[in-house]
Scaffold this motif. Structure first.
Motif, PDB file in Angstrom:
ATOM      1  N   THR A 154       0.823  -1.214   0.000  1.00  0.00           N
ATOM      2  CA  THR A 154       0.000   0.000   0.000  1.00  0.00           C
ATOM      3  C   THR A 154       0.854   1.260   0.000  1.00  0.00           C
ATOM      4  N   ASN A 155       1.870   1.294   0.864  1.00  0.00           N
ATOM      5  CA  ASN A 155       2.702   2.496   0.952  1.00  0.00           C
ATOM      6  C   ASN A 155       3.423   2.794  -0.361  1.00  0.00           C
ATOM      7  N   PRO A 156       4.093   1.826  -0.994  1.00  0.00           N
ATOM      8  CA  PRO A 156       4.714   2.139  -2.293  1.00  0.00           C
ATOM      9  C   PRO A 156       3.710   2.581  -3.351  1.00  0.00           C
ATOM     10  N   GLU A 157       2.530   1.973  -3.365  1.00  0.00           N
ATOM     11  CA  GLU A 157       1.513   2.347  -4.351  1.00  0.00           C
ATOM     12  C   GLU A 157       1.066   3.794  -4.139  1.00  0.00           C
ATOM     13  N   MET A 158       0.897   4.160  -2.882  1.00  0.00           N
ATOM     14  CA  MET A 158       0.495   5.521  -2.532  1.00  0.00           C
ATOM     15  C   MET A 158       1.606   6.519  -2.868  1.00  0.00           C
ATOM     16  N   ILE A 196      11.869   2.951  -1.806  1.00  0.00           N
ATOM     17  CA  ILE A 196      11.306   3.651  -2.964  1.00  0.00           C
ATOM     18  C   ILE A 196      12.342   4.551  -3.639  1.00  0.00           C
ATOM     19  N   GLY A 197      13.597   4.471  -3.196  1.00  0.00           N
ATOM     20  CA  GLY A 197      14.663   5.195  -3.869  1.00  0.00           C
ATOM     21  C   GLY A 197      15.059   6.518  -3.247  1.00  0.00           C
ATOM     22  N   ALA A 198      14.488   6.870  -2.095  1.00  0.00           N
ATOM     23  CA  ALA A 198      14.878   8.110  -1.427  1.00  0.00           C
ATOM     24  C   ALA A 198      16.251   7.922  -0.778  1.00  0.00           C
ATOM     25  N   VAL A 199      17.044   8.990  -0.779  1.00  0.00           N
ATOM     26  CA  VAL A 199      18.413   8.942  -0.269  1.00  0.00           C
ATOM     27  C   VAL A 199      18.541   9.914   0.904  1.00  0.00           C
ATOM     28  N   ARG A 200      19.188   9.457   1.954  1.00  0.00           N
ATOM     29  CA  ARG A 200      19.399  10.322   3.115  1.00  0.00           C
ATOM     30  C   ARG A 200      20.337  11.463   2.760  1.00  0.00           C
TER      31      ARG A 200
END
Length: 199
Positions: free
Chosen positions: A119-123, A156-160
């Motif tokens: 659900t979270n990735p889809e959102m 989801i590909g976010a980088v710190r």
């Protein structure tokens, strides 16, 4: 100009502007202490903490209610008997149109029944696709001990980034880390293959 309260539809979900009428359904989800277990504001399950948080979301002009569709969302016309159900909330905020533009996605919580179900990735895919029509970068702030959310962002590909904020809650130090994802990284990242399926 980025519309921070759009209606976004995916195969299984509808994200729509949050309204006062959503308060009780969202509190029913938020009243589960495990939803906030790793969150710096770990007691949002309490009514007196949740209500100001909800009010802030309404006032922000960017809060969305996440609704699971009442059928299977497919194109075969069949209905699997499920009723439409509110399953959580999220928000677009801190929109800055300068230098290509950026916006923050966050303030997200989902019913535990949705954990591990994609659900979270889809959102997030739908929200990112919408945001990148108008901005070059999307940012996320997350508590440093909120490993569930940190892992979800990295998935989801976010980088710190090097940016972080220090705050205090109930006398304890709270550290928020900042993650970011750019338009090009999104286009080639883990959500890219299905980005065309969101609106």
């Amino acid at each position: 100009m980025l519309d921070r309260q759009p209606t976004l539809e995916t195969e299984r979900l509808v994200l729509r502007p949050m309204t006062e009428a959503d308060r009780e359904a969202l509190f029913a989800i938020a009243s589960d202490p495990m939803v906030w277990e790793q969150h710096p504001i770990h007691d949002r399950w309490r009514r007196e903490v949740f209500d100001p948080f909800f009010d802030e979301g309404l006032a922000s002009g960017g809060a969305l209610t996440v609704v699971r569709r009442g059928d299977d969302g497919g194109n075969d016309g069949r209905d699997d008997g499920r009723e439409e159900q509110i399953i959580g909330s999220t928000r677009f905020d801190r929109y800055a149109p300068e230098e290509g533009g950026s916006v923050e996605i966050g303030w997200t919580y989902l019913a535990r029944s949705q954990w591990g179900k994609g659900t979270n990735p889809e959102m997030k895919r739908a929200m990112l696709a919408h945001a990148f029509e108008h901005v070059a970068e999307v940012r996320f702030r997350v508590g440093d001990t909120n490993y569930r959310s940190r892992n979800a962002l990295e998935a989801i590909g976010a980088v710190r980034t090097q940016q972080y904020d220090l705050d205090r809650y109930q006398g304890r130090r709270v550290v928020h880390l900042t993650y970011a994802i750019g338009r090009e990284d999104f286009a080639t990242g883990p959500l890219a293959s299905e980005a065309g399926g969101s609106s």
